[in-house]
Design a protein around this motif. Structure first.
Motif, PDB file in Angstrom:
ATOM      1  N   PHE A   1       0.779   4.031  -3.025  1.00 24.04           N
ATOM      2  CA  PHE A   1       0.315   5.398  -2.777  1.00 24.04           C
ATOM      3  C   PHE A   1       1.448   6.422  -2.811  1.00 24.04           C
ATOM      4  O   PHE A   1       1.207   7.610  -3.030  1.00 24.04           O
ATOM      5  N   SER A   2       2.685   5.970  -2.585  1.00 24.83           N
ATOM      6  CA  SER A   2       3.815   6.909  -2.587  1.00 24.83           C
ATOM      7  C   SER A   2       4.050   7.519  -3.959  1.00 24.83           C
ATOM      8  O   SER A   2       4.702   8.558  -4.081  1.00 24.83           O
ATOM      9  N   ARG A   3       3.522   6.873  -5.002  1.00 26.71           N
ATOM     10  CA  ARG A   3       3.685   7.407  -6.354  1.00 26.71           C
ATOM     11  C   ARG A   3       2.815   8.642  -6.585  1.00 26.71           C
ATOM     12  O   ARG A   3       3.041   9.395  -7.531  1.00 26.71           O
ATOM     13  N   ARG A   4       1.809   8.846  -5.708  1.00 29.69           N
ATOM     14  CA  ARG A   4       0.861   9.944  -5.911  1.00 29.69           C
ATOM     15  C   ARG A   4       0.844  10.959  -4.776  1.00 29.69           C
ATOM     16  O   ARG A   4       0.493  12.114  -4.981  1.00 29.69           O
ATOM     17  N   PHE A   5       1.183  10.527  -3.556  1.00 26.56           N
ATOM     18  CA  PHE A   5       1.016  11.392  -2.396  1.00 26.56           C
ATOM     19  C   PHE A   5       2.337  11.601  -1.665  1.00 26.56           C
ATOM     20  O   PHE A   5       3.284  10.842  -1.839  1.00 26.56           O
TER      21      PHE A   5
ATOM     22  N   ALA B   1      -1.560   3.520   4.337  1.00 21.88           N
ATOM     23  CA  ALA B   1      -0.879   2.236   4.544  1.00 21.88           C
ATOM     24  C   ALA B   1      -1.208   1.661   5.918  1.00 21.88           C
ATOM     25  O   ALA B   1      -1.390   0.443   6.069  1.00 21.88           O
TER      26      ALA B   1
ATOM     27  N   TRP C   1       4.393  11.863   2.112  1.00 20.81           N
ATOM     28  CA  TRP C   1       4.574  10.777   3.079  1.00 20.81           C
ATOM     29  C   TRP C   1       3.425  10.649   4.078  1.00 20.81           C
ATOM     30  O   TRP C   1       3.044   9.531   4.427  1.00 20.81           O
TER      31      TRP C   1
ATOM     32  N   SER D   1       9.744   8.561  -4.348  1.00 23.57           N
ATOM     33  CA  SER D   1       8.962   7.327  -4.422  1.00 23.57           C
ATOM     34  C   SER D   1       9.770   6.148  -4.958  1.00 23.57           C
ATOM     35  O   SER D   1       9.619   5.015  -4.486  1.00 23.57           O
TER      36      SER D   1
ATOM     37  N   HIS E   1      11.194   8.108   1.403  1.00 25.48           N
ATOM     38  CA  HIS E   1      10.189   8.858   0.645  1.00 25.48           C
ATOM     39  C   HIS E   1      10.490  10.352   0.675  1.00 25.48           C
ATOM     40  O   HIS E   1      10.436  11.041  -0.352  1.00 25.48           O
TER      41      HIS E   1
ATOM     42  N   SER F   1       0.827  -1.205   0.000  1.00 24.92           N
ATOM     43  CA  SER F   1       0.000   0.000   0.000  1.00 24.92           C
ATOM     44  C   SER F   1       0.861   1.255   0.000  1.00 24.92           C
ATOM     45  O   SER F   1       0.618   2.189  -0.769  1.00 24.92           O
ATOM     46  N   TYR F   2       1.871   1.274   0.866  1.00 29.08           N
ATOM     47  CA  TYR F   2       2.733   2.465   0.924  1.00 29.08           C
ATOM     48  C   TYR F   2       3.434   2.676  -0.415  1.00 29.08           C
ATOM     49  O   TYR F   2       3.515   3.802  -0.916  1.00 29.08           O
TER      50      TYR F   2
ATOM     51  N   THR G   1       0.196   9.067   2.577  1.00 34.54           N
ATOM     52  CA  THR G   1       0.606   7.713   2.190  1.00 34.54           C
ATOM     53  C   THR G   1       0.704   6.821   3.420  1.00 34.54           C
ATOM     54  O   THR G   1       0.226   5.675   3.423  1.00 34.54           O
TER      55      THR G   1
END
Length: 250
Positions: free
Chosen positions: A80-84, A93, A86, A195, A190, A76-77, A89
């Motif tokens: 989501f790290s590709r868009r948000f 997560a 830390w 990411s 991050h 999950s982390y 994200t």
């Protein structure tokens, strides 16, 4: 033996050494190193010292649930790290981690099924792991980052082992693989490297869960017949060999 003194000296030393190893060898190898039982091993050791061997052995079933939740956290982390940034994200997560832990705790699976499910989950997650979508940012370092990591990890170990008598062996076991080390690795990579570095590190950690899970699984049997030192030593060797093989495959 002064257990409290051991806790506040052992854990900071371990965290500092792992951080330096990750800086030297990079994301994937750093993740593999970070996935070794540096935190879970001492927590299980302290359970045994303070609560007895039966408590420690029974907590391993809960640890399998915790590892399933940890896999959910890492995937999950990474996604989501590709868009948000830390913080959102991390919250997403943690939500995935909590939901996974609650679901599998409700299912009441036995140790063998839980272990097999963890192995299958690791293999599936590696097959479909999130792909980085950005360049690797050059390494930056925050001042006092190693002391921060040392303090956070030590406080977590003190909290889990201190509450073990209240939580009981199952929930103590579930919290043993709680992503405290993983959170520290994820946030710092991050924030400082982006990411791409985060995904590489967390993927390396998931690869390492094959050995980490086996280390804990073996304790459920070795601790019945051997000393803590022998049980941990034998399982640690198996853990390291699995990690070495996994690093060559993936």
């Amino acid at each position: 033996m002064n257990v409290l003194l051991l806790k506040v000296t052992l854990m900071p030393s371990v965290i500092a050494l792992i951080t330096l190893a990750i800086r030297k060898w990079g994301g994937k190898i750093g993740g593999l190193i970070g996935s070794m039982p540096w935190v879970a091993g001492p927590i299980l050791f302290f359970f045994i010292l303070e609560q007895g061997k039966p408590f420690g052995i029974y907590s391993i079933q809960g640890s399998m649930i915790g590892i399933l939740a940890l896999i959910s956290f890492c995937v999950s982390y990474s996604a989501f790290s590709r868009r948000f940034r830390w913080l959102p994200t991390l919250l997403l997560a943690y939500a995935a981690y909590t939901l996974t832990a609650l679901v599998f705790n409700y299912l009441q699976l036995n140790l063998y099924v839980s272990y097999a499910l963890v192995i299958v989950s690791v293999l599936l997650s590696l097959r479909f792991y999130p792909v980085p979508n950005g360049p690797l940012v050059s390494t930056r370092r925050l001042p006092f980052d190693i002391p921060i990591r040392m303090v956070v990890a030590t406080l977590f170990v003190l909290a889990v082992t201190g509450l073990a008598g209240i939580l009981g062996p199952k929930w103590s076991g579930i919290l043993t693989p709680f992503p405290i080390m993983t959170t520290i690795l994820a946030i710092f990579s991050h924030t400082l490297q982006g990411s791409t570095a985060t995904i590489s590190t967390l993927r390396g950690l998931v690869i390492g869960l094959l050995g980490f899970t086996t280390f804990l699984f073996l304790q459920a049997f070795l601790l019945r017949d051997f000393s803590v030192a022998a049980s941990f030593g034998l399982a640690f060797i198996v853990n390291a060999l699995i990690n070495l093989a996994a690093s060559r495959i993936w």
